[in-house]
Scaffold this active site. Structure first.
Site, mmCIF file in Angstrom:
data_model
loop_
_atom_site.group_PDB
_atom_site.id
_atom_site.type_symbol
_atom_site.label_atom_id
_atom_site.label_comp_id
_atom_site.label_asym_id
_atom_site.label_seq_id
_atom_site.Cartn_x
_atom_site.Cartn_y
_atom_site.Cartn_z
ATOM 1 C CB SER A 41 -1.027 -0.003 1.290
ATOM 2 O OG SER A 41 -1.575 1.319 1.424
ATOM 3 C CB ALA A 43 4.057 0.505 -3.872
ATOM 4 N N GLY A 44 2.467 2.968 -5.210
ATOM 5 C CA GLY A 44 2.080 3.709 -6.495
ATOM 6 C C GLY A 44 1.658 2.815 -7.478
ATOM 7 C CB SER A 46 -3.889 3.085 -8.038
ATOM 8 O OG SER A 46 -4.465 2.005 -7.385
ATOM 9 C CB SER A 113 -2.215 -9.606 -5.181
ATOM 10 O OG SER A 113 -1.519 -8.640 -5.917
#
Length: 205
Positions: A41, A43-44, A46, A113
């Site tokens: 979460s 990390a970039g 999206s 994931s």
């Protein structure tokens, strides 16, 4: 109440339609593929997936972006965040991505994931070469410093349980198809890295 029990394997049969995946792909002048963006979460995932989709659209390609938060507003709204529910969330998204690839689309899926087994499951749903694992690689320290949703702060305070990277494991890809150094490069450069691989593999011209 009916006393007839339908056996799914015997009575649910895949119907082969006249229009094929190849025809849909040729019309779009691209090869279908699922780009599976995985990473912590913050990390970039999206951000990069969205920027890549924008560039693909500019180049005239047909795409769809599946985002972790967005699917939980509809397709997966009945799921929580237990290990079992998170696994089911990925399974559903994988099946949806498979159908979108069958439509000839370039599918961009942005999901933490965290487990290799889940990502391998999605890969197994698709023909060889139609699943590309994209590792958006940013250290926990960088992700936590960004914390765009304030989730790490809540996890550290004990307000969120089983949060990936804090009290739940993230299994990094061993040999990703695309390895993006998200701590070191700009979004624009990461998009170029993705485009280079897509061209090399003949997915786009």
């Amino acid at each position: 109440m009916s006393d007839i029990t339908l056996d799914k394997d015997e009575n649910v049969i895949w119907h082969q339609h006249y229009v094929t995946k190849l025809q849909r792909s040729e019309l779009k002048q691209q090869k279908p593929v699922v780009l599976w963006f995985t990473g912590l979460s913050g990390a970039g995932k999206s951000t990069v997936a969205g920027a890549l989709e924008t560039e693909l659209l500019r180049l005239g390609h047909h795409t769809y972006l599946l985002d972790g938060d967005n699917v939980r507003h509809g397709l997966c709204r009945d799921l929580g965040f237990s290990q079992q529910d998170r696994r089911e969330n990925i399974r559903r998204v994988g099946e949806l991505a498979k159908l979108m690839a069958d439509a000839g689309l370039i599918v961009l899926s942005a999901f933490i994931s965290p487990h290799r087994e889940e990502r391998a499951l999605v890969k197994s749903l698709l023909p060889e070469g139609e699943f590309l694992e994209v590792f958006v690689d940013a250290s926990l320290e960088v992700c936590e410093s960004r914390d765009p949703k304030g989730l790490y702060k809540k996890a550290r305070a004990g307000e969120i349980a089983n949060f990936t990277g804090i009290d739940s494991e993230y299994e990094q890809p061993i040999d990703p198809d695309i390895h993006l150094q998200a701590s070191e490069k700009s979004v624009a450069t990461l998009v170029e890295d993705c485009l280079a691989v897509l061209k090399e593999k003949g997915i786009i011209g």
